[in-house]
Motif scaffolding. Structure first.
Motif, PDB file in Angstrom:
ATOM      1  N   ASN A  80      -0.122  -0.554  -1.752  1.00  7.60           N
ATOM      2  CA  ASN A  80       0.781  -1.381  -1.377  1.00  7.60           C
ATOM      3  C   ASN A  80       0.981  -2.727  -2.175  1.00  7.60           C
ATOM      4  O   ASN A  80       0.141  -2.912  -3.103  1.00  7.60           O
ATOM      5  CB  ASN A  80       0.640  -1.626   0.103  1.00  7.60           C
ATOM      6  CG  ASN A  80      -0.493  -2.234   0.584  1.00  7.60           C
ATOM      7  OD1 ASN A  80      -1.393  -2.991  -0.221  1.00  7.60           O
ATOM      8  ND2 ASN A  80      -1.060  -2.254   1.759  1.00  7.60           N
ATOM      9  N   GLY A  81       1.658  -3.647  -1.564  1.00  4.45           N
ATOM     10  CA  GLY A  81       1.706  -5.048  -2.297  1.00  4.45           C
ATOM     11  C   GLY A  81       0.463  -6.006  -2.150  1.00  4.45           C
ATOM     12  O   GLY A  81       0.600  -6.914  -3.102  1.00  4.45           O
ATOM     13  N   ALA A  82      -0.206  -5.609  -1.356  1.00  7.05           N
ATOM     14  CA  ALA A  82      -1.435  -6.376  -0.756  1.00  7.05           C
ATOM     15  C   ALA A  82      -2.719  -5.559  -1.756  1.00  7.05           C
ATOM     16  O   ALA A  82      -3.909  -6.051  -1.380  1.00  7.05           O
ATOM     17  CB  ALA A  82      -1.789  -6.434   0.366  1.00  7.05           C
ATOM     18  N   ASN A  83      -2.226  -4.546  -2.494  1.00  5.01           N
ATOM     19  CA  ASN A  83      -3.282  -4.092  -3.556  1.00  5.01           C
ATOM     20  C   ASN A  83      -4.265  -3.160  -2.802  1.00  5.01           C
ATOM     21  O   ASN A  83      -5.517  -3.092  -2.949  1.00  5.01           O
ATOM     22  CB  ASN A  83      -4.287  -5.045  -4.301  1.00  5.01           C
ATOM     23  CG  ASN A  83      -4.948  -4.263  -5.315  1.00  5.01           C
ATOM     24  OD1 ASN A  83      -4.298  -3.262  -5.919  1.00  5.01           O
ATOM     25  ND2 ASN A  83      -6.327  -4.670  -5.639  1.00  5.01           N
ATOM     26  N   GLN A  84      -3.768  -2.723  -1.380  1.00  8.34           N
ATOM     27  CA  GLN A  84      -4.510  -1.620  -0.665  1.00  8.34           C
ATOM     28  C   GLN A  84      -3.987  -0.199  -0.967  1.00  8.34           C
ATOM     29  O   GLN A  84      -2.767   0.010  -0.893  1.00  8.34           O
ATOM     30  CB  GLN A  84      -4.263  -1.874   0.687  1.00  8.34           C
ATOM     31  CG  GLN A  84      -5.010  -3.441   1.076  1.00  8.34           C
ATOM     32  CD  GLN A  84      -4.493  -3.896   2.560  1.00  8.34           C
ATOM     33  OE1 GLN A  84      -3.434  -3.720   2.916  1.00  8.34           O
ATOM     34  NE2 GLN A  84      -5.271  -4.734   3.140  1.00  8.34           N
ATOM     35  N   ALA A  85      -4.855   0.633  -1.106  1.00  8.98           N
ATOM     36  CA  ALA A  85      -4.653   2.008  -1.129  1.00  8.98           C
ATOM     37  C   ALA A  85      -4.025   2.559  -0.086  1.00  8.98           C
ATOM     38  O   ALA A  85      -4.784   2.364   1.250  1.00  8.98           O
ATOM     39  CB  ALA A  85      -5.815   2.687  -1.478  1.00  8.98           C
ATOM     40  N   VAL A  86      -3.046   3.183   0.273  1.00  7.68           N
ATOM     41  CA  VAL A  86      -2.454   3.648   1.437  1.00  7.68           C
ATOM     42  C   VAL A  86      -2.495   5.091   1.671  1.00  7.68           C
ATOM     43  O   VAL A  86      -2.379   5.849   2.481  1.00  7.68           O
ATOM     44  CB  VAL A  86      -0.922   3.089   1.810  1.00  7.68           C
ATOM     45  CG1 VAL A  86      -0.952   1.540   2.014  1.00  7.68           C
ATOM     46  CG2 VAL A  86      -0.178   3.440   0.650  1.00  7.68           C
ATOM     47  N   GLN A  87      -2.499   5.926   0.335  1.00 12.02           N
ATOM     48  CA  GLN A  87      -2.652   7.108   0.429  1.00 12.02           C
ATOM     49  C   GLN A  87      -2.988   7.858  -1.000  1.00 12.02           C
ATOM     50  O   GLN A  87      -2.553   7.073  -1.971  1.00 12.02           O
ATOM     51  CB  GLN A  87      -1.281   8.020   0.775  1.00 12.02           C
ATOM     52  CG  GLN A  87      -1.286   9.285   1.280  1.00 12.02           C
ATOM     53  CD  GLN A  87      -2.497   9.822   2.089  1.00 12.02           C
ATOM     54  OE1 GLN A  87      -3.563   9.930   1.639  1.00 12.02           O
ATOM     55  NE2 GLN A  87      -2.086   9.923   3.331  1.00 12.02           N
ATOM     56  N   ALA A  88      -3.500   8.821  -1.083  1.00 10.02           N
ATOM     57  CA  ALA A  88      -3.951   9.384  -2.354  1.00 10.02           C
ATOM     58  C   ALA A  88      -3.971  11.113  -2.471  1.00 10.02           C
ATOM     59  O   ALA A  88      -3.894  11.736  -1.141  1.00 10.02           O
ATOM     60  CB  ALA A  88      -5.250   8.936  -3.000  1.00 10.02           C
ATOM     61  N   ASP A  89      -3.565  11.700  -3.514  1.00 15.17           N
ATOM     62  CA  ASP A  89      -3.754  13.274  -3.646  1.00 15.17           C
ATOM     63  C   ASP A  89      -4.385  13.278  -4.851  1.00 15.17           C
ATOM     64  O   ASP A  89      -4.072  12.831  -5.979  1.00 15.17           O
ATOM     65  CB  ASP A  89      -2.195  13.605  -3.557  1.00 15.17           C
ATOM     66  CG  ASP A  89      -2.353  15.170  -3.507  1.00 15.17           C
ATOM     67  OD1 ASP A  89      -2.631  15.786  -2.643  1.00 15.17           O
ATOM     68  OD2 ASP A  89      -1.948  15.768  -4.721  1.00 15.17           O
TER      69      ASP A  89
END
Length: 886
Positions: A258-267
């Motif tokens: 996201n815009g805060a450089n936080q990972a929100v999902q991965a695959d």
């Protein structure tokens, strides 16, 4: 500019963990900062210190060719300067460019690509004397794998480019019959060039196959399939090429950040075996919980990182910026963004600028988008070609939907018959692929136009163009901009998904969809061509400019009046532009990017932000308040009420007019007689004054007011600030009917580009203050006889120092010394020689800062004037005779 960049630190297990954690602990995943792994990928701009000559010198493609007498230029670059008063018979022919550069030994073993964002029109490219290929088309990017031709270490490389911008019968947007198009093709390497280094197993660029074999794709293609405020499903397609000698077992791990450089999902994908010199596609479905959606009024951006693994080793990381949004068009419900209904309202945009033609740096590409946003546009048409990455990037971040169009103008048919030139046709098909693969991940792109602008219908070429566009991207709809009489008549006869129609005058938009089988109607051009006869602001009365603005208002209201099946409308156009050796003055801003009244009319509508003025209150008196000004005083605003004062006395209080279906009607105070002095308008919301503007009767010319836009540029050799000179009276009031001849001067770290001296047009003119490669300050002054002038200063900030892996080319000297670290502590550098010697010193930007001799092993950096920046490279030549002291 692209968004894949050098990245640092993480690992495959972290990516897998994020993917698993997303299934069970979504809130925890959203809080994790994301740090991608270190891979071989790195990119370097290649925009500075090119050698250039106009013409076609024999043998200039050879690495050994002597180009010492050629000009040194920095990109972006045009073949020649063009006057603000008209392009005239600008040069059409050959231009030759050569770039000398050195690749560090640290890049050996990597794949090296050179990527051109745009060069006009036919480009032949050589590296170290070996021809790579020829690219046809001045508006599309192209790239070449140069790995096997490169030198590494201290032996230089020479990239040579021959460009030809003369008439090219078989190259879009040219026409086979030789007739002209309504925009210019000035020539030059006018967009960025960069070097991309990757592992041999890597994600290739979306445009990477130059044998016109389009089977292999590259980069990302990311679509938003199901979107709501509770969840969004993304399909992420990534192409991986195996450039190694044998097959490789590869997988990819994709993370949404996201815009805060936080990972929100991965695959993480399954493993695929990729054969040598083959390309494989990985398709992943990633669900994002509670996404922040992208709207033109709230353009939130995510970044998608895809890490490529060869076995367990991370070998590449490719990133793309996206917005999570779903745009739909309906025959009955109109246009919606994430389920929210809206009308698409905006303007067409040509990329032309005064003096530099198309050679516009990224900083001013963004400013053009900011002007569109300031004008209240939520929609813009890229007429009539693919535009700069930096412009589309800016539309992503500002919230402006785009109609992206393939190059072409007025020609499907040749002399009334379908063109049988198969090369010309095939290159149009190629242009559609270029367009889609370059721009498909921009959230701003809403509509593709694979059609040729204002061409009489020719299904034999248009059906394949449309089908090809759908095959490349089935997630967006297609359209075409036609003049009314060019349309095929009848339900189901329109080839494209949306009925695009150029209708210029009030009352011309149909009252029902001419082809009800399409997904709506859009007015693709209006107003501009009804103002063919005026050449610039100086030649036209205030009434003409007010009429121009009023017709824009009428056509905008007409698009609002019709039902939801009218998706919106776009005025022609945002900026005046060059065509046929002259300037067309259809813009709401002139060629110098100075607003006309119509600009302020658009701004008063605030279409991209809000409709009530509470967030961005605005008010503008559209009247110069001279004796010759119209006595009906128009006020553009987004307020509930307007109070008008004449010389401090309240004349009237009125609300917005209801005669047009606008978000904010124009308030006209009728028959307000002229009394020398000042009109003041106040805009009120809820009875409170929220905006104010004045119009003062101008007196005699007293001085020149200077403004710099923007006030800060980079020391990259290409950035420029637009310096605007306004003729004003003793009170600072702009004088619209003056033509004084103004001369500009610049001191400091830059140079002037433009007509100098130049006659003001309707009291205003501009010059461009262009940065060099040195940080510091540019100071611009202006003179016109005895007039006073203020001084404007522009900060030239340093660019990031170049990595040691890509260095400026150096002549063949006996020894090259590279310090272990670039920024040397203190001011003294110990050289690896004992005897007196000659030295040449470059700073961190590759700029020559010192050439001289040293008596012993110590080089005094302060005396070399490089101490503050550190030194980049020192060349040592023992044959230079010693001197007693430095």
């Amino acid at each position: 500019m692209h968004f894949n960049r050098t990245v640092v630190v993480s690992g495959k297990l972290a990516s897998v963990f994020l993917g698993l954690a997303g299934c069970f602990f979504p809130s925890f995943v959203r809080a994790l900062p994301f740090t991608p792994p270190v891979t071989a990928r790195c990119e370097y701009t290649l925009d500075t210190n090119w050698k250039y000559i106009q013409g076609n010198p024999s043998g200039a493609e050879a690495a050994s060719y002597n180009d010492a007498s050629w000009s040194i230029i920095h990109l972006p670059h045009n073949f020649q300067k063009v006057s603000v008063t008209g392009a005239g018979n600008y040069y059409r022919g050959n231009g030759f460019y050569r770039k000398h550069f050195i690749l560090d030994t640290g890049l050996q073993g990597r794949r090296i690509t050179v990527y051109f964002e745009g060069a006009m029109t036919v480009a032949e490219v050589w590296i170290n004397g070996t021809k790579l290929a020829t690219h046809y088309g001045g508006f599309t990017p192209f790239s070449y794998d140069i790995t096997r031709h490169c030198n590494f270490g201290d032996q230089e490389n020479v990239l040579a480019v021959r460009l030809n911008n003369s008439y090219q019968k078989q190259v879009p947007p040219e026409k086979p019959d030789g007739s002209s198009v309504d925009f210019e093709m000035f020539g030059g390497i006018y967009r960025d060039v960069r070097i991309i280094a990757t592992d041999t197993i890597f994600v290739p660029e979306g445009i990477h196959d130059w044998a016109n074999n389009w089977e292999n794709q590259g980069g990302h293609f990311i679509t938003c399939d199901d979107v709501s405020t509770s969840a969004a499903k993304l399909t992420v397609r990534t192409w991986v090429k195996n450039g190694a000698a044998g097959s490789a077992n590869c997988s990819v791990a994709t993370t949404i950040v996201n815009g805060a450089n936080q990972a929100v999902q991965a695959d993480e994908s399954a493993v695929q075996s990729i054969g040598a010199d083959k390309v494989a596609r990985f398709a992943q479905t990633v669900s994002v919980a509670s996404p922040t959606l992208w709207y033109p009024w709230a353009p939130y951006l995510y970044t998608v990182y895809t890490v490529v693994y060869n076995g367990t080793a991370a070998v590449d990381c490719y990133r793309t910026r996206i917005g999570i949004r779903q745009v739909k068009f309906s025959k009955t419900a109109g246009a919606t963004c994430n389920g929210v209904y809206f009308k698409m309202l905006g303007l067409n945009r040509h990329q032309t600028w005064p003096f530099v033609g198309h050679a516009v740096p990224n900083i001013q590409q963004r400013r053009d988008a900011e002007y569109l946003k300031e004008a209240g546009c939520n929609f813009a048409r890229c007429s009539h070609y693919l535009q700069d990455d930096a412009f589309m990037d800016a539309c992503d971040s500002l919230g402006i939907f785009l109609w992206v169009e393939t190059p072409g103008w007025h020609c499907c048919n040749n002399d009334g018959k379908p063109s049988t030139d198969e090369t010309w046709r095939k290159r149009h098909y190629d242009e559609v692929r270029f367009m889609v693969r370059t721009a498909r991940n921009h959230p701003s792109v809403a509509i593709w136009a694979p059609a040729i602008n204002e061409a009489v219908s020719d299904p034999t070429i248009e059906n394949p163009l449309n089908d090809l566009c759908h095959a490349e991207d089935s997630s967006r709809m297609t359209s075409a901009a036609r003049a009314g009489w060019q349309h095929p008549v009848g339900a189901g006869k329109n080839i494209y998904d949306i009925y695009g129609d150029n209708q210029f005058t009030p009352g011309s938009i149909p009252t029902s969809n001419p082809d009800p089988n399409t997904y709506g109607y859009i007015n693709t051009e209006h107003t501009g061509h009804t103002y063919e006869d005026y050449s610039n602001r100086a030649a036209n009365s205030e009434s003409d400019l007010l009429s121009h603005a009023w017709k824009h208002a009428q056509m905008t209201a007409e698009a609002m009046d019709r039902g939801a099946w009218v998706l919106g409308g776009m005025g022609w156009c945002m900026f005046d532009y060059y065509t046929g050796g002259k300037i067309r003055v259809h813009g709401v801003m002139d060629l110098m990017h100075i607003p006309k009244f119509a600009f302020w009319l658009y701004k008063s509508q605030c279409a991209s932000d809000n409709y009530n003025g509470s967030l961005h209150p605005f008010l503008k008196i559209a009247n110069w308040y001279t004796e010759k000004s119209p006595v009906n005083r128009d006020v553009y605003h987004n307020c509930e009420q307007v109070k008008l004062y004449r010389n401090g006395t309240l004349v009237a209080t009125q609300g917005p007019a209801k005669t047009l279906n606008l978000a904010h009607g124009v308030t006209t105070f009728e028959k307000i007689a002229f009394e020398k002095g000042m009109l003041t308008a106040e805009g009120l919301i809820g009875g409170i004054v929220v905006a104010r503007d004045t119009a003062r009767t101008p007196g005699a010319v007293a001085s020149i007011r200077l403004e710099a836009d923007p006030p800060v540029v980079e020391a990259n050799g290409g950035d420029f600030s637009r310096v605007v000179a306004m003729l004003v009276d003793a009170d600072g009031t702009y004088i619209p009917n003056t033509t004084n001849r103004i001369t500009f001067a610049l001191t400091g770290k830059g140079k002037l580009v433009g007509d100098n001296p130049i006659a003001a047009q309707a009291g205003a003119c501009i010059i461009l203050a262009k940065a060099t490669l040195e940080a510091g300050t540019m100071t611009v002054t202006a003179t016109a006889g005895s007039l006073n002038s203020n001084v404007v200063s522009i900060t030239v900030k340093p660019t990031a120092p170049p990595t040691a892996l890509l260095r400026p080319a150096i002549p063949a000297l006996s020894t090259v010394f590279r310090p272990r670290i670039a920024r040397i502590p203190g001011s003294r550098c110990v050289l690896p020689v004992d005897a007196p010697c000659g030295v040449t010193v470059y700073d961190l930007t590759g700029r020559l800062v010192y050439r001289g001799a040293v008596k012993g092993r110590v080089l005094d950096l302060k005396k070399a004037e490089a101490g503050a920046e550190g030194i980049y490279i020192v060349k040592i030549n023992a044959s230079v005779p010693p001197v007693p002291d430095q």
